[in-house]
Enzyme design. Structure first.
Site, PDB file in Angstrom:
ATOM      1  N   HIS A  27       0.737  -1.172   0.263  1.00 48.54           N
ATOM      2  CA  HIS A  27      -0.030  -0.088   0.218  1.00 48.54           C
ATOM      3  C   HIS A  27       1.096   1.229   0.117  1.00 48.54           C
ATOM      4  O   HIS A  27       0.515   2.396  -0.879  1.00 48.54           O
ATOM      5  CB  HIS A  27      -1.014  -0.220   1.752  1.00 48.54           C
ATOM      6  CG  HIS A  27      -1.886   0.178   1.782  1.00 48.54           C
ATOM      7  ND1 HIS A  27      -2.935   0.723   0.768  1.00 48.54           N
ATOM      8  CD2 HIS A  27      -1.840   2.892   1.848  1.00 48.54           C
ATOM      9  CE1 HIS A  27      -3.973   1.960   1.036  1.00 48.54           C
ATOM     10  NE2 HIS A  27      -2.950   2.760   1.513  1.00 48.54           N
ATOM     11  N   GLU A  28       2.453   1.208   0.849  1.00 46.02           N
ATOM     12  CA  GLU A  28       2.837   2.280   0.902  1.00 46.02           C
ATOM     13  C   GLU A  28       4.004   2.537  -0.126  1.00 46.02           C
ATOM     14  O   GLU A  28       3.596   3.415  -0.524  1.00 46.02           O
ATOM     15  CB  GLU A  28       3.505   1.967   2.089  1.00 46.02           C
ATOM     16  CG  GLU A  28       2.534   2.315   3.121  1.00 46.02           C
ATOM     17  CD  GLU A  28       1.225   2.859   3.675  1.00 46.02           C
ATOM     18  OE1 GLU A  28       2.156   4.272   3.185  1.00 46.02           O
ATOM     19  OE2 GLU A  28       0.409   3.266   4.547  1.00 46.02           O
ATOM     20  N   HIS A  31       1.737   4.366  -2.476  1.00 45.10           N
ATOM     21  CA  HIS A  31       1.964   5.860  -2.407  1.00 45.10           C
ATOM     22  C   HIS A  31       2.553   6.902  -2.871  1.00 45.10           C
ATOM     23  O   HIS A  31       2.570   7.649  -3.566  1.00 45.10           O
ATOM     24  CB  HIS A  31       1.547   5.794  -1.080  1.00 45.10           C
ATOM     25  CG  HIS A  31       0.382   6.000  -0.812  1.00 45.10           C
ATOM     26  ND1 HIS A  31      -0.919   6.721  -0.952  1.00 45.10           N
ATOM     27  CD2 HIS A  31      -0.079   5.516   0.797  1.00 45.10           C
ATOM     28  CE1 HIS A  31      -1.722   6.892  -0.314  1.00 45.10           C
ATOM     29  NE2 HIS A  31      -1.360   5.551   0.713  1.00 45.10           N
ATOM     30  N   GLU A  50      -6.085   7.538  -1.323  1.00 47.91           N
ATOM     31  CA  GLU A  50      -5.856   6.416  -0.694  1.00 47.91           C
ATOM     32  C   GLU A  50      -6.814   5.466  -1.344  1.00 47.91           C
ATOM     33  O   GLU A  50      -6.105   4.109  -1.301  1.00 47.91           O
ATOM     34  CB  GLU A  50      -7.210   6.607   0.634  1.00 47.91           C
ATOM     35  CG  GLU A  50      -5.464   7.612   1.747  1.00 47.91           C
ATOM     36  CD  GLU A  50      -4.349   6.838   1.891  1.00 47.91           C
ATOM     37  OE1 GLU A  50      -4.268   6.208   1.759  1.00 47.91           O
ATOM     38  OE2 GLU A  50      -3.937   7.447   2.533  1.00 47.91           O
TER      39      GLU A  50
END
Length: 371
Positions: A27-28, A31, A50
């Protein structure tokens, strides 16, 4: 949390087995593109960061595990069901205005003559704990993928990143480019206005999502969970009927191994049961070593403890509230709502011991629950 060249992971993510940590890392990493290299021009559109990162979390994690396509698809659908359940619960318990992905609607991206812009609901302490912009955004991207096909969709994202790298964008920038690249979407009857109406500008559950959600219950991994849940319910019924039957139940029932996300779903299904015996809860914890699992699993275990007043395991709840502070915020509410003196005392005792370490927003929300 991701920043250029560095990631911050909480101890809640690091504890337990690798699954949660691996997924959150993905997930990070996502980003790096969505949130850092490409940002939201209007910060009320958090879903651009997000929702995109949540969608690509699954893509990256399945590739990191080198899953065959069929297995990856099954896990995507299992994850979709878990997120659907979470979104549905959140929408039932939140203000409608906080459920909108584009709260400024047609005025999104507008600034005052001074260059300032207002982040709507930016000071609302409840918003920081909400996942609507993660989940609803994820489901929108998943819906669009179903209209195009995953292979073409991922190729489009490479093009989109190349074109918008280093820029701040709005929802319409992404959607206009997508509809231009795939005109067949319009021929299917899907227009920009329909996407705004169903997904971005309205509260509640989008209509297309309601139509899709039933299919996830037929997923093979979900069916496996349902069979295991049925065993636990049967075990619980036998466990209540005397010592001989208890021993017979323990000898006869064979519970299978489950994947981490399957275990989360299994515990959620068991949370829907009106009553589970202490013996069943002890066996449940022992069978899956719940206290050694990741924070998502331990949170559901704590909910079961609180719901069924499993006093012998209150130490597990105490440990969770102290070590997994952000994830434990709403567990305080569950301890207080049952109006059980011992549970309320546990909530207050834990809060007193950790309140100085808590971030101000978490502290304020918990204070409102217990004081």
């Amino acid at each position: 949390m991701a920043s250029p060249h560095i990631m911050f992971l909480s101890q809640s993510v690091l504890a337990g087995k690798k699954h949660l940590c691996g997924a959150r890392l993905c997930h990070e990493i996502a980003h790096a593109w969505f949130g850092l290299a490409i940002g939201a021009q209007d910060w009320t559109e958090e879903w651009i960061s997000e929702g995109f990162a949540t969608f690509f979390e699954d893509v990256f994690w399945s590739n990191a595990q080198k899953l065959p396509q069929k297995e990856a698809t099954e896990q995507y659908e299992l994850k979709a069901l878990l997120r659907w359940r979470r979104l549905r619960e959140e929408l039932q318990n939140s203000e409608e205005e906080l459920q909108v992905l584009r709260p400024n609607r047609e005025q999104t991206g507008e600034v005052s003559p001074s260059g300032a812009s207002l982040v709507k609901h930016g000071l609302n302490p409840s918003k920081i704990f909400m996942q609507v912009h993660y989940l609803k955004g994820y489901f929108l991207l998943r819906f669009l993928s179903s209209k195009i096909g995953e292979e073409h969709y991922l190729k489009f994202f490479r093009l989109f990143v190349q074109k918008t790298h280093g820029q701040l964008i709005l929802s319409q920038d992404f959607l206009h480019m997508l509809l231009e690249k795939f005109p067949e979407i319009k021929r299917q009857g899907l227009t920009l206005d329909m996407i705004y109406e169903d997904w971005l500008d309205s509260p509640g559950i989008p209509k297309p999502l309601l139509e899709e959600s039933d299919a996830w219950l037929e997923n093979q991994l979900v069916q496996e969970v349902k069979r295991e849940v049925a065993k636990w319910i049967q075990f619980n019924q036998r466990n209540r009927k005397g010592t001989k039957r208890k021993r017979r139940a323990e000898e006869q029932v064979i519970f299978k191994e489950v994947l981490p996300d399957q275990l989360v779903l299994l515990l959620e299904f068991l949370l829907e049961e009106e009553s589970l015996s202490v013996g069943t809860l002890r066996w449940l914890e022992g069978r899956y070593c719940l206290c050694e699992q990741d924070a998502e699993v331990r949170h559901r275990w704590c909910e079961l403890i609180v719901k069924h007043k499993h006093t012998a395991a209150y130490k597990d709840v105490e440990q969770f509230l102290k070590k997994d502070q952000a994830m434990g915020v709403y567990l305080y509410g569950e301890l207080m709502v049952h109006e059980d003196a011992r549970q309320q005392g546990l909530a207050k005792s834990c809060f007193r011991s950790v309140h100085e370490e808590m971030d101000p927003t978490s502290k304020k929300v918990v204070e409102e629950m217990i004081l």
